[in-house]
Design a protein around this motif. Structure first.
Motif, short mmCIF file in Angstrom:
data_model
loop_
_atom_site.label_atom_id
_atom_site.label_comp_id
_atom_site.label_asym_id
_atom_site.label_seq_id
_atom_site.Cartn_x
_atom_site.Cartn_y
_atom_site.Cartn_z
N LEU A 28 0.82 -1.21 0.00
CA LEU A 28 0.00 0.00 0.00
C LEU A 28 0.85 1.26 0.00
CD1 LEU A 28 -3.00 -0.57 2.43
CD2 LEU A 28 -3.09 0.04 0.02
N ILE A 29 1.90 1.29 0.84
CA ILE A 29 2.69 2.51 0.93
C ILE A 29 3.58 2.71 -0.29
CG2 ILE A 29 2.61 2.68 3.42
CD1 ILE A 29 5.40 1.52 3.57
N ARG A 30 3.84 1.66 -1.05
CA ARG A 30 4.59 1.83 -2.29
C ARG A 30 3.70 2.38 -3.40
NH1 ARG A 30 6.55 -3.75 -1.91
NH2 ARG A 30 8.13 -3.66 -0.30
N PHE A 31 2.40 2.15 -3.26
CA PHE A 31 1.46 2.49 -4.33
C PHE A 31 1.19 3.99 -4.43
CE2 PHE A 31 -2.95 2.89 -5.91
CZ PHE A 31 -2.73 2.42 -7.18
N LYS A 32 1.05 4.67 -3.30
CA LYS A 32 0.65 6.06 -3.36
C LYS A 32 1.35 6.86 -2.26
CE LYS A 32 -3.62 8.41 -4.42
NZ LYS A 32 -5.06 8.43 -4.29
N LYS A 33 1.75 8.08 -2.58
CA LYS A 33 2.47 8.93 -1.62
C LYS A 33 1.60 9.24 -0.40
CE LYS A 33 4.77 13.33 -1.15
NZ LYS A 33 4.92 14.67 -1.67
N GLU A 34 0.30 9.48 -0.61
CA GLU A 34 -0.58 9.79 0.52
C GLU A 34 -0.65 8.64 1.51
OE1 GLU A 34 -4.45 11.29 -0.31
OE2 GLU A 34 -3.68 13.05 -1.33
N ASN A 35 -0.63 7.40 1.01
CA ASN A 35 -0.63 6.25 1.92
C ASN A 35 0.61 6.25 2.80
OD1 ASN A 35 -3.02 5.37 0.77
ND2 ASN A 35 -2.03 3.89 -0.57
N LYS A 36 1.74 6.58 2.21
CA LYS A 36 2.99 6.64 2.97
C LYS A 36 2.94 7.77 4.00
CE LYS A 36 6.80 6.02 0.67
NZ LYS A 36 8.00 6.23 -0.15
N GLU A 37 2.40 8.92 3.60
CA GLU A 37 2.28 10.04 4.53
C GLU A 37 1.35 9.70 5.69
OE1 GLU A 37 0.95 13.13 1.93
OE2 GLU A 37 2.98 13.78 1.44
N LEU A 38 0.22 9.06 5.38
CA LEU A 38 -0.72 8.67 6.44
C LEU A 38 -0.09 7.68 7.40
CD1 LEU A 38 -3.48 8.68 7.78
CD2 LEU A 38 -4.22 6.97 6.11
N THR A 84 -5.17 22.89 -0.06
CA THR A 84 -5.31 21.45 -0.32
C THR A 84 -4.34 20.65 0.54
OG1 THR A 84 -5.99 21.91 -2.59
CG2 THR A 84 -5.20 19.68 -2.12
N THR A 85 -3.12 21.12 0.64
CA THR A 85 -2.12 20.45 1.47
C THR A 85 -2.53 20.49 2.94
OG1 THR A 85 -0.40 21.11 -0.09
CG2 THR A 85 0.32 20.44 2.12
N THR A 86 -3.01 21.63 3.40
CA THR A 86 -3.44 21.78 4.79
C THR A 86 -4.60 20.82 5.08
OG1 THR A 86 -2.78 24.09 4.75
CG2 THR A 86 -4.25 23.43 6.53
N LYS A 87 -5.56 20.75 4.18
CA LYS A 87 -6.72 19.87 4.38
C LYS A 87 -6.29 18.40 4.40
CE LYS A 87 -10.25 22.86 3.77
NZ LYS A 87 -11.55 22.96 4.29
N LYS A 88 -5.28 18.07 3.63
CA LYS A 88 -4.77 16.70 3.61
C LYS A 88 -4.22 16.34 4.99
CE LYS A 88 -0.88 16.02 1.60
NZ LYS A 88 0.21 15.86 0.65
N TYR A 89 -3.45 17.25 5.58
CA TYR A 89 -2.89 16.98 6.91
C TYR A 89 -3.99 16.94 7.97
CZ TYR A 89 1.73 17.59 4.90
OH TYR A 89 2.86 17.44 4.15
N ILE A 90 -5.02 17.75 7.80
CA ILE A 90 -6.15 17.71 8.72
C ILE A 90 -6.85 16.36 8.62
CG2 ILE A 90 -8.46 18.67 9.13
CD1 ILE A 90 -7.26 21.43 8.33
N ARG A 91 -7.00 15.87 7.41
CA ARG A 91 -7.67 14.58 7.18
C ARG A 91 -6.89 13.44 7.85
NH1 ARG A 91 -7.87 15.13 1.95
NH2 ARG A 91 -6.29 13.59 1.47
N TYR A 92 -5.57 13.51 7.86
CA TYR A 92 -4.78 12.48 8.51
C TYR A 92 -5.08 12.45 10.01
CZ TYR A 92 -1.81 12.29 4.32
OH TYR A 92 -1.34 12.15 3.05
N SER A 93 -5.18 13.61 10.61
CA SER A 93 -5.33 13.71 12.06
C SER A 93 -6.74 13.37 12.53
CB SER A 93 -4.97 15.12 12.51
OG SER A 93 -5.28 15.29 13.86
N LYS A 94 -7.75 13.89 11.85
CA LYS A 94 -9.15 13.73 12.25
C LYS A 94 -9.45 14.27 13.64
CE LYS A 94 -10.17 9.81 9.31
NZ LYS A 94 -10.57 8.44 9.20
N ASN A 95 -8.62 15.20 14.12
CA ASN A 95 -8.79 15.83 15.42
C ASN A 95 -9.35 17.23 15.18
OD1 ASN A 95 -8.23 17.40 17.77
ND2 ASN A 95 -6.69 15.91 18.39
N LYS A 96 -10.49 17.54 15.82
CA LYS A 96 -11.15 18.84 15.59
C LYS A 96 -10.25 20.01 16.01
CE LYS A 96 -14.96 18.35 13.51
NZ LYS A 96 -15.09 18.90 12.19
#
Length: 158
Positions: A28-38, A84-96
């Motif tokens: 999974l982490i080899r497939f997509k950069k976002e997976n590796k970041e998450l 977009t980058t900021t929202k991506k990092y927010i999505r990783y956290s899921k903390n309000k």
């Protein structure tokens, strides 16, 4: 190929041994950069949310310092990319709290962009939309945190 539902995938993963799970994660982490970041967030940064926020804020600073200010068109494109980058990092956290903190920081940096965004209604609309999202998020927090974040929102002076 039809994609399986989350429940079906979860049931199948429960039948895998730890070595097979490790192999699947590595694929999974080899497939997509976002997976590796998450996975990086989950393994190394999820335990210290405050440090994670500071790291993301530093990245936001760097991105805003690289904004092309030759025209409002380029500023708007850069701002959308940063958001977009900021929202991506927010999505990783899921903390309000993290969501509100990072969006507040984004709005503050956007407001301080030179030349002023007041001459561009489209960029101002980005700011207004994010402030609305911040207000919605603040309403879902504990009263003490609501007060603190509302104070920061007032400092933003909108």
């Amino acid at each position: 190929m039809k994609t399986a539902t989350i429940k079906v995938l979860k049931d199948e993963l429960e039948h895998q041994n730890s070595k097979e799970l490790l192999e699947l994660c590595l694929k999974l982490i080899r497939f997509k950069k976002e997976n590796k970041e998450l996975l990086t967030y989950l393994l190394f940064e999820a335990h210290n949310e405050e440090q994670y926020r500071e790291t993301v804020k530093k990245e936001i600073d760097v991105l805003f310092s690289e904004v092309n200010t030759k025209s409002y068109f380029y500023i708007r494109k850069s701002v959308r990319k940063i958001l977009t980058t900021t929202k991506k990092y927010i999505r990783y956290s899921k903390n309000k709290e993290t969501e509100i903190e990072l969006l507040l920081y984004f709005c503050l940096q956007l407001k301080n962009v030179k030349p002023s965004i007041k001459k561009s209604p489209r960029i101002q609309n980005v700011l207004i939309t994010q402030v609305r999202l911040i207000r919605k998020g603040i309403d879902k927090l504990h009263e003490d945190l609501q007060f603190d974040y509302n104070e920061k929102l007032i400092e933003l002076d909108l």
